[in-house]
Design a protein around this motif. Structure first.
Motif, short mmCIF file in Angstrom:
data_model
loop_
_atom_site.label_atom_id
_atom_site.label_comp_id
_atom_site.label_asym_id
_atom_site.label_seq_id
_atom_site.Cartn_x
_atom_site.Cartn_y
_atom_site.Cartn_z
N ARG A 1 0.82 -1.21 0.00
CA ARG A 1 0.00 0.00 0.00
C ARG A 1 0.86 1.26 0.00
N THR A 2 1.92 1.24 0.81
CA THR A 2 2.79 2.42 0.89
C THR A 2 3.51 2.68 -0.42
N ILE A 3 4.03 1.61 -1.03
CA ILE A 3 4.77 1.78 -2.29
C ILE A 3 3.83 2.23 -3.41
N ALA A 4 2.63 1.63 -3.44
CA ALA A 4 1.67 2.02 -4.48
C ALA A 4 1.27 3.50 -4.33
N LYS A 5 1.10 3.95 -3.09
CA LYS A 5 0.76 5.35 -2.85
C LYS A 5 1.88 6.27 -3.28
N ASN A 6 3.13 5.89 -2.98
CA ASN A 6 4.27 6.72 -3.37
C ASN A 6 4.43 6.81 -4.89
N ARG A 7 4.05 5.73 -5.58
CA ARG A 7 4.15 5.71 -7.04
C ARG A 7 2.91 6.29 -7.72
N GLY A 8 1.90 6.62 -6.95
CA GLY A 8 0.69 7.17 -7.52
C GLY A 8 -0.16 6.16 -8.23
N LYS A 9 -0.15 4.91 -7.78
CA LYS A 9 -0.93 3.85 -8.42
C LYS A 9 -1.85 3.21 -7.40
N ILE B 1 -3.75 -0.33 -5.81
CA ILE B 1 -3.24 -1.67 -5.48
C ILE B 1 -3.38 -2.62 -6.66
N LYS B 2 -4.49 -2.53 -7.38
CA LYS B 2 -4.69 -3.42 -8.52
C LYS B 2 -3.66 -3.17 -9.61
N GLU B 3 -3.37 -1.89 -9.88
CA GLU B 3 -2.36 -1.58 -10.90
C GLU B 3 -0.97 -2.03 -10.43
N PHE B 4 -0.74 -1.92 -9.14
CA PHE B 4 0.58 -2.28 -8.60
C PHE B 4 0.83 -3.78 -8.73
N TRP B 5 -0.18 -4.59 -8.39
CA TRP B 5 -0.01 -6.04 -8.46
C TRP B 5 -0.27 -6.59 -9.88
N GLY B 6 -0.75 -5.75 -10.76
CA GLY B 6 -0.97 -6.20 -12.14
C GLY B 6 -2.24 -7.02 -12.27
#
Length: 224
Positions: free
Chosen positions: A209-217, A219-224
């Motif tokens: 969650r933290t990494i996805a927030k920092n990247r502006g994405k 959770i679904k986009e982050f995990w693909g």
């Protein structure tokens, strides 16, 4: 004769201290296991009763709230100092606490009494809580933590694997709510060093969650 009497007294002191230490370990484990059951029972009794019993039930509920963390005693050590009147004992306790929802902490306490040493360690652990990222009952990724001569390897595992870990690492994972994980302790087997190395792993774990927030994405986009 005096030497034999002193030896008998010392032996009796050792037996008494060992019994106190064993009873303290058993009581801590039993309390940690029965905390939530006692809290549920007190709340049910509060629903059935009324009038004067409400005050007592509120006190029980307050105690249950204070005991929201489970306590696990990792190491209890005894030291003896020889003085003129005999031997003076002191105890040190290493305790891990957690809420089984991702919050864990550890504390180290010293005192002349077993129960006081455990109480001090629990109070320190509550002041040093950290978040353990948990995803589907396991950790998000593989990581190695180090502290002095100890290394701890943690690897995520599939559901049903269980906690494959030794005493100190197992206590931390259970307190944090992890149900499936693989681990290996390398180097020094000191319980204190292993606990510090495990918390080094936890402090460097990446949360999705933290990494996805920092990247502006999302959770679904982050995990693909």
């Amino acid at each position: 004769m005096e030497g034999e009497v002193k030896a008998d007294e010392v032996k009796q002191e050792d037996d008494l201290v060992q019994k106190e230490t064993a009873s303290a370990e058993v009581s801590v484990q039993k309390n940690a296991r029965d905390d939530r059951q006692e809290g549920r029972g007190s709340s049910f009794r509060g629903e059935r009763r009324g009038g004067r019993g409400d005050g007592r039930d509120k006190n029980r509920d307050r105690e249950f709230v204070e005991k929201e963390f489970i306590e696990k005693l990792v190491k209890l050590n005894r030291t003896a100092k020889v003085v003129q009147g005999g031997r003076r004992f002191s105890f040190s306790a290493l305790t891990v606490i957690g809420d089984k929802k991702g919050k864990v902490g550890y504390g180290f306490g010293k005192a002349n009494d077993v129960s006081e040493a455990i109480r001090k360690s629990v109070e320190k652990a509550k002041r040093n809580m950290v978040m353990l990222p948990v995803k589907n009952g396991t950790i998000p990724h593989e990581i190695i933590g180090t502290f002095k001569a100890s290394k701890v390897l943690l690897k995520p595992a599939c559901s049903g694997t269980g906690i494959i870990a030794g005493g100190a690492v197992r206590a931390i994972m259970e307190a944090g709510g992890v149900t499936d994980v693989l681990s290996k302790s390398i180097g020094s087997s000191s319980q204190y060093n292993v606990v510090k190395a495990t918390f080094d792993c936890i402090s460097r774990m990446m949360d999705a969650r933290t990494i996805a927030k920092n990247r502006g994405k999302s959770i679904k986009e982050f995990w693909g």
